[in-house]
Design an enzyme around this catalytic site. Structure first.
Site, PDB file in Angstrom:
ATOM      1  N   SER A 122       0.890  -0.965  -0.180  1.00 34.59           N
ATOM      2  CA  SER A 122       0.100   0.079  -0.021  1.00 34.59           C
ATOM      3  C   SER A 122       0.899   1.173  -0.188  1.00 34.59           C
ATOM      4  CB  SER A 122      -0.961  -0.253   1.284  1.00 34.59           C
ATOM      5  OG  SER A 122      -1.949   0.826   1.257  1.00 34.59           O
ATOM      6  N   ASP A 177     -10.015  -5.121  -4.423  1.00 38.55           N
ATOM      7  CA  ASP A 177      -9.470  -3.969  -3.364  1.00 38.55           C
ATOM      8  C   ASP A 177     -10.465  -2.793  -3.394  1.00 38.55           C
ATOM      9  OD1 ASP A 177      -7.967  -2.160  -2.014  1.00 38.55           O
ATOM     10  OD2 ASP A 177      -6.090  -2.725  -2.723  1.00 38.55           O
ATOM     11  N   HIS A 211      -7.995  -5.368   0.364  1.00 40.55           N
ATOM     12  CA  HIS A 211      -6.859  -4.598   0.324  1.00 40.55           C
ATOM     13  C   HIS A 211      -6.008  -5.215   1.475  1.00 40.55           C
ATOM     14  CE1 HIS A 211      -4.328  -1.079   0.033  1.00 40.55           C
ATOM     15  NE2 HIS A 211      -4.257  -0.644   1.140  1.00 40.55           N
TER      16      HIS A 211
END
Length: 232
Positions: A122, A177, A211
């Site tokens: 991320s 995600d 995610h």
């Protein structure tokens, strides 16, 4: 091998998974927003190679605009998660310098840059991409999980020294995600192909994954590390 960690702020309390034998390579891995180095140190321990040192620093705690200025671990400020959101250019560049200081420290301790992989998840993956592509040293590769390329409009010019023109990039993304949609990942992969040799960019997606990471992704990461950092 000695070296003064205190001269590199992020190394002072970084989580380090030492090799079981002589360390001839290093993986520096950066966590996501609000996390710490501990979770990724645990994840990497499960795929570790005995001659590789894994370094998982903690981001400093700063107010994050995206989260109503709450103070949390963050590599730089985030204003939004869309490709055209305003960006914390000064913060991104400062964070990249701090990661480059870790790379320099490992080099002083005898690990050459072409035996160092930079990676992250991320926001940490975003920083690993920016740092590696603007680095003055030729690195082994980049692991970019569920992320994007910060200051993307500055590239390919920002990578003008071309040292890492041939760097291998493993980019992975969950297809479900909700935070950083997979299409942003795909746009990032296309952008990366304008910065490095296109054949060096791998973009893998994982059905049903949000995610986060998954076992198949971690196996892909392990194979990538093994291929780029063979035993010597």
């Amino acid at each position: 091998m000695c070296g003064n960690n205190m001269s590199v702020p992020l190394l002072a309390d970084a989580v380090t998974v030492s090799g079981a034998e002589r360390e001839t390579a290093a993986v520096i891995f950066l966590h996501g927003l609000g996390d710490t180095g501990h979770s990724w140190a645990d994840a990497l321990s499960s795929i570790r190679l005995p001659y590789v040192k894994y370094i998982c620093p903690h981001a400093p705690r700063i107010p994050v605009t995206l989260n109503m200025k709450m103070v949390m671990p963050s590599w730089f400020d985030l204003m939004g998660l869309t490709p055209d959101a305003p960006e914390d250019e000064a913060g991104i560049k400062k964070a990249a310098e701090n990661i480059k200081a870790i790379i320099e420290h490992e080099m002083k301790n005898g690990i050459p840059p072409n035996r160092i992989i930079l990676g992250g998840f991320s926001q940490g993956g975003a920083l690993s991409l920016y740092t590696a592509l603007t680095c003055q040293h030729q690195l082994a590769g980049i692991v970019a999980l569920s992320c994007w390329l910060p200051l993307h409009k500055a590239f390919p010019q920002a990578a003008s020294n071309g040292v890492n023109r041939d760097i291998a990039i493993l980019q992975c993304h969950g297809e479900m995600d909700p935070m950083i949609p997979v299409r942003f990942g795909a746009l990032t992969a296309e952008k990366l192909k304008s910065v490095v040799t296109p054949a060096k960019v791998q973009f893998k997606t994982y059905p049903g994954v949000m995610h986060s990471s998954c076992p198949q992704e971690m196996m892909a990461v392990k194979e990538f590390i093994e291929k780029l950092l063979p035993r010597i």
